[in-house]
Design a protein around this motif. Structure first.
Motif, PDB file in Angstrom:
ATOM      1  N   UNK A 257     -24.804  49.922  -2.310  1.00 24.92           N
ATOM      2  CA  UNK A 257     -25.267  48.578  -3.341  1.00 24.92           C
ATOM      3  C   UNK A 257     -26.273  47.867  -2.295  1.00 24.92           C
ATOM      4  N   UNK A 258     -25.603  48.343  -1.031  1.00 24.84           N
ATOM      5  CA  UNK A 258     -26.659  47.065   0.068  1.00 24.84           C
ATOM      6  C   UNK A 258     -27.897  47.071   0.137  1.00 24.84           C
ATOM      7  N   UNK A 259     -27.515  48.788   0.329  1.00 29.09           N
ATOM      8  CA  UNK A 259     -29.186  49.794   0.746  1.00 29.09           C
ATOM      9  C   UNK A 259     -29.964  49.899  -0.309  1.00 29.09           C
ATOM     10  N   UNK A 260     -29.181  50.257  -1.483  1.00 29.22           N
ATOM     11  CA  UNK A 260     -30.619  50.716  -2.135  1.00 29.22           C
ATOM     12  C   UNK A 260     -30.497  48.997  -3.425  1.00 29.22           C
ATOM     13  N   UNK A 261     -31.559  49.176  -4.286  1.00 28.47           N
ATOM     14  CA  UNK A 261     -31.722  48.591  -5.847  1.00 28.47           C
ATOM     15  C   UNK A 261     -30.099  48.769  -6.503  1.00 28.47           C
ATOM     16  N   UNK A 262     -29.333  47.646  -6.776  1.00 29.29           N
ATOM     17  CA  UNK A 262     -27.914  47.420  -7.093  1.00 29.29           C
ATOM     18  C   UNK A 262     -27.719  47.451  -8.941  1.00 29.29           C
ATOM     19  N   UNK A 263     -28.967  48.080  -9.255  1.00 25.03           N
ATOM     20  CA  UNK A 263     -29.315  48.382 -10.447  1.00 25.03           C
ATOM     21  C   UNK A 263     -29.140  49.609 -10.646  1.00 25.03           C
ATOM     22  N   UNK A 264     -29.761  50.294  -9.714  1.00 25.50           N
ATOM     23  CA  UNK A 264     -29.524  51.912  -9.762  1.00 25.50           C
ATOM     24  C   UNK A 264     -28.427  52.540  -9.389  1.00 25.50           C
ATOM     25  N   UNK A 382     -28.065  53.067 -19.886  1.00 23.58           N
ATOM     26  CA  UNK A 382     -28.926  53.204 -20.596  1.00 23.58           C
ATOM     27  C   UNK A 382     -29.361  51.576 -20.064  1.00 23.58           C
ATOM     28  N   UNK A 383     -28.775  50.481 -20.447  1.00 24.60           N
ATOM     29  CA  UNK A 383     -29.225  49.021 -20.260  1.00 24.60           C
ATOM     30  C   UNK A 383     -30.082  48.941 -19.138  1.00 24.60           C
ATOM     31  N   UNK A 384     -28.911  49.602 -18.207  1.00 23.59           N
ATOM     32  CA  UNK A 384     -29.586  49.447 -16.699  1.00 23.59           C
ATOM     33  C   UNK A 384     -31.123  50.248 -16.391  1.00 23.59           C
ATOM     34  N   UNK A 385     -31.167  51.277 -16.480  1.00 26.67           N
ATOM     35  CA  UNK A 385     -32.473  52.080 -16.507  1.00 26.67           C
ATOM     36  C   UNK A 385     -33.213  50.818 -17.388  1.00 26.67           C
ATOM     37  N   UNK A 386     -33.464  50.533 -18.634  1.00 27.47           N
ATOM     38  CA  UNK A 386     -34.360  49.300 -19.022  1.00 27.47           C
ATOM     39  C   UNK A 386     -34.752  48.163 -18.346  1.00 27.47           C
ATOM     40  N   UNK A 387     -33.369  47.503 -17.542  1.00 25.97           N
ATOM     41  CA  UNK A 387     -33.694  46.390 -16.921  1.00 25.97           C
ATOM     42  C   UNK A 387     -34.974  46.824 -16.152  1.00 25.97           C
ATOM     43  N   UNK A 388     -34.496  48.471 -14.819  1.00 21.80           N
ATOM     44  CA  UNK A 388     -35.087  48.286 -14.000  1.00 21.80           C
ATOM     45  C   UNK A 388     -36.314  48.590 -14.026  1.00 21.80           C
ATOM     46  N   UNK A 389     -37.103  48.670 -15.559  1.00 26.32           N
ATOM     47  CA  UNK A 389     -38.482  48.954 -16.124  1.00 26.32           C
ATOM     48  C   UNK A 389     -38.933  47.497 -16.373  1.00 26.32           C
ATOM     49  N   UNK A 390     -38.138  46.838 -16.364  1.00 25.74           N
ATOM     50  CA  UNK A 390     -39.306  45.802 -17.038  1.00 25.74           C
ATOM     51  C   UNK A 390     -38.557  44.553 -15.549  1.00 25.74           C
ATOM     52  N   UNK A 392     -38.730  43.435 -11.649  1.00 27.43           N
ATOM     53  CA  UNK A 392     -38.439  44.494 -10.147  1.00 27.43           C
ATOM     54  C   UNK A 392     -37.696  44.430  -9.120  1.00 27.43           C
ATOM     55  N   UNK A 393     -37.332  45.016  -8.255  1.00 29.94           N
ATOM     56  CA  UNK A 393     -35.910  44.664  -7.457  1.00 29.94           C
ATOM     57  C   UNK A 393     -36.016  43.312  -6.581  1.00 29.94           C
ATOM     58  N   UNK A 394     -35.129  42.649  -6.702  1.00 29.60           N
ATOM     59  CA  UNK A 394     -35.018  41.497  -5.611  1.00 29.60           C
ATOM     60  C   UNK A 394     -33.934  41.489  -4.277  1.00 29.60           C
TER      61      UNK A 394
END
Length: 442
Positions: A257-264, A382-390, A392-394
Motif C-alpha cells: 500500500x506504500x508502494x502503489x495506489x492504496x485504492x488498488x 466495486x466502490x473502490x474501482x468506481x473511485x479510481x475512475x473519477x 487521481x492518485x494522491x
C-alpha cells in the motif's frame, strides 16, 4: 522494543489478560448459543449488543476519565466486564446475554481508552511506533490465547464463564499497583462524518463495511464452526488461525500500500477476500450436503482452515488500509481526528454486522455466513474501482500504512509515528471530543 514494553509492563499485562478473557468469552457464548438451540438470528442480535455497548462507551468514557481519572475508570469497567461474564452464566437466555454483551462492550472500550491514552502519554517520537506495535501484538496474541482456552472445559459447563470473570478481575491488579501517576486526558479535534466523506469517500465507505465484516466474522465464526460439526479442538484451532493470520497479513499489505495506489490495494484485498470466502464454501463441512469419504473430508478440512486463515490475513488489515488511505487526503495535524471519525463509522457498521450476517445464514443455510462476506467485500471492491475512475492518485509523503487493531481509539491513534507529537493545547480546549456527535456546522 523490549525496553519500552518493560516500562509499560503493567498496562500490557493488564490489557493482555483482559484480551484473553475477551477472546474466550466471545467464542464460548457463540458455541453455547448453538448448544442452547438459540436461532442464528437471535445469536446475531445478542452478539451485536457488544458493538452497541462499544459505540456508547466510546462516546461517554472520555468524560468519565476527565472527571475521575484513568485508574478509577479502568477498575470500575474491568469489574463490570467481570460481572457481565457471571451474568451470562447465571441467566442463559437471549435477553440477558444481550445485556451481558452490552456491558462487555462498554467496559472494554473504556479500558482501551485508558490504556491507549496512558501509552500515548509515555510515548515520544522515538518510541511511538514500537509501543503501538507491542500494543497490537498484545491485543491479538491475547485474543488468540483466549480462543485456545476453549479446550479447558465443556461449553455447557459454568467453568469457562468463571474463568473469564477471574481473568478480568486479575487484569485489575497490575494497573492498580502501577507507581507512575496517570496522565491528564487530552481532548482531540474532531472531523464530522459528512466532512470525512467529502475528504475520502472510499475511506469512509470502506470503514463502515469493514466494521460490518469484522463484527460478523468474529461474532459468528464459532457459531458457524459448531453448526458445521467441527470438534471443540478444531473450532479453537480455526479461531486461533483466523486471529494470528490477520496479524501476519498486516506487514505485506502495508508494504504494497506504500508502494502503489492504496485504492488498488484495497480493491485487490477485498476481491481476494471474496475469492477466499468462496473457496471456504467449496471446502466447508456442511453436514446437510456432506457426501465425502473420510480421507477426502480430512483433506477438504485442511484446505478450509488454510482458506479461512488466508481470508483473515487479507480482511484484518482493512481498517489500517482505510486509515492510511484517508490520511492521504488530510494534513498531518488532522490524522488523529480523521482516524477517530473512521473508528466511529467502523463502530456503526459493526453494530449491524452480526444481525445482517445471521439473516443470511437463516436464508441461505450454513454457508450464508460466507455468502454475506463475499457480497460485502464485493461492495467495497466495486466502490473502490468506481473511485479510481473519477479521482487521481494522491501521494502524501506524511501518510504511510501503520498496522493498528481495529478496536483502537483516538488516544491510541496518537501512537502512530506519522502523527504530530503533540496537539495544540489552545485549540483542543475549544474543540469537542472526537467521540462526541459532530455538530451540524462542521
Amino acid at each position: 522494543m523490549q525496553k519500552e514494553v518493560k516500562k509499560s509492563w503493567a498496562l500490557f499485562i493488564g490489557i493482555g489478560t483482559m484480551m484473553i478473557a475477551h477472546g474466550l468469552q466471545m467464542q464460548i457464548m457463540g458455541i453455547r448459543s448453538v448448544l442452547e438451540d438459540f436461532s442464528v438470528f437471535t445469536t446475531g442480535v445478542f452478539m451485536s449488543g457488544y458493538y452497541i455497548g462499544y459505540f456508547v462507551g466510546s462516546r461517554t468514557t472520555p468524560n468519565f476519565v476527565s472527571k475521575v481519572g484513568h485508574i478509577r475508570v479502568f477498575a470500575a469497567f474491568a469489574s463490570l466486564a467481570s460481572l457481565s461474564a457471571l451474568l451470562a452464566v447465571v441467566y442463559v437466555n437471549p435477553f440477558m446475554w444481550t445485556v451481558s454483551r452490552f456491558i462487555t462492550g462498554i467496559s472494554l472500550v473504556s479500558c482501551y481508552v485508558v490504556t491507549e491514552s496512558w501509552l500515548n502519554d509515555r510515548a515520544t517520537n522515538k518510541n511511538r511506533g514500537q509501543l503501538l506495535s507491542a500494543y497490537m501484538m498484545v491485543i491479538y496474541f491475547g485474543l488468540a490465547v483466549g480462543m485456545l482456552l476453549l479446550n479447558l472445559s465443556e461449553p455447557k459447563a459454568y467453568e469457562p464463564f468463571i474463568l473469564v470473570s477471574v481473568l478480568l478481575s486479575l487484569a485489575l491488579v497490575p494497573i492498580l499497583l502501577t507507581k507512575r501517576p496517570a496522565p491528564k486526558f487530552k481532548k482531540i479535534e474532531t472531523i464530522s462524518i459528512k466532512e470525512l466523506y467529502e475528504i475520502s469517500p472510499l475511506g469512509t465507505f470502506s470503514s463502515f463495511f469493514t466494521g460490518v465484516i469484522h463484527a460478523a466474522f468474529f461474532s459468528l465464526i464459532s457459531v458457524y464452526a459448531t453448526l458445521a460439526k467441527l470438534s471443540l479442538f478444531e473450532t479453537s484451532i480455526l479461531l486461533f488461525i483466523a486471529t494470528i493470520a490477520g496479524v501476519f497479513g498486516q506487514g505485506p499489505i502495508g508494504y504494497f500500500s506504500d508502494q502503489y495506489d492504496r485504492r488498488r490495494v484495497i480493491v485487490v484485498t477485498t476481491f481476494g477476500s471474496s475469492a477466499l470466502a468462496l473457496l471456504s464454501i467449496l471446502t466447508s463441512n456442511d453436514p446437510i450436503q456432506n457426501i465425502y469419504y473420510m480421507d477426502e473430508l480430512a483433506f477438504k478440512k485442511i484446505v478450509f482452515f488454510i482458506a479461512v486463515g488466508l481470508y483473515s490475513s487479507l480482511c484484518l488489515p482493512l481498517f489500517s488500509l482505510n486509515l492510511a488511505h484517508t490520511n492521504d487526503f488530510v494534513p498531518k495535524s488532522k490524522f488523529v481526528a480523521a482516524g477517530g471519525g473512521l473508528q466511529l463509522i467502523f463502530g456503526v457498521g459493526a453494530i449491524s454486522g452480526p444481525i445482517l450476517c445471521s439473516l443470511f445464514m437463516e436464508w441461505f443455510g450454513l454457508n450464508g455466513f460466507f455468502v454475506f462476506l463475499i457480497i460485502v467485500h464485493a461492495l467495497i471492491g466495486a466502490f473502490g474501482l468506481y473511485r479510481m475512475r473519477i479521482r487521481e492518485t494522491v501521494d502524501n509523503p506524511d501518510s504511510t500504512f501503520t498496522p493498528v487493531p481495529a478496536t483502537i481509539t483516538p488516544a491510541g491513534l496518537e501512537l502512530d509515528p506519522d502523527t504530530p507529537e503533540t496537539l495544540d493545547n489552545t485549540a483542543t480546549n475549544e474543540t469537542k471530543n472526537v467521540f462526541e456527535e459532530p455538530s451540524s456546522t462542521n
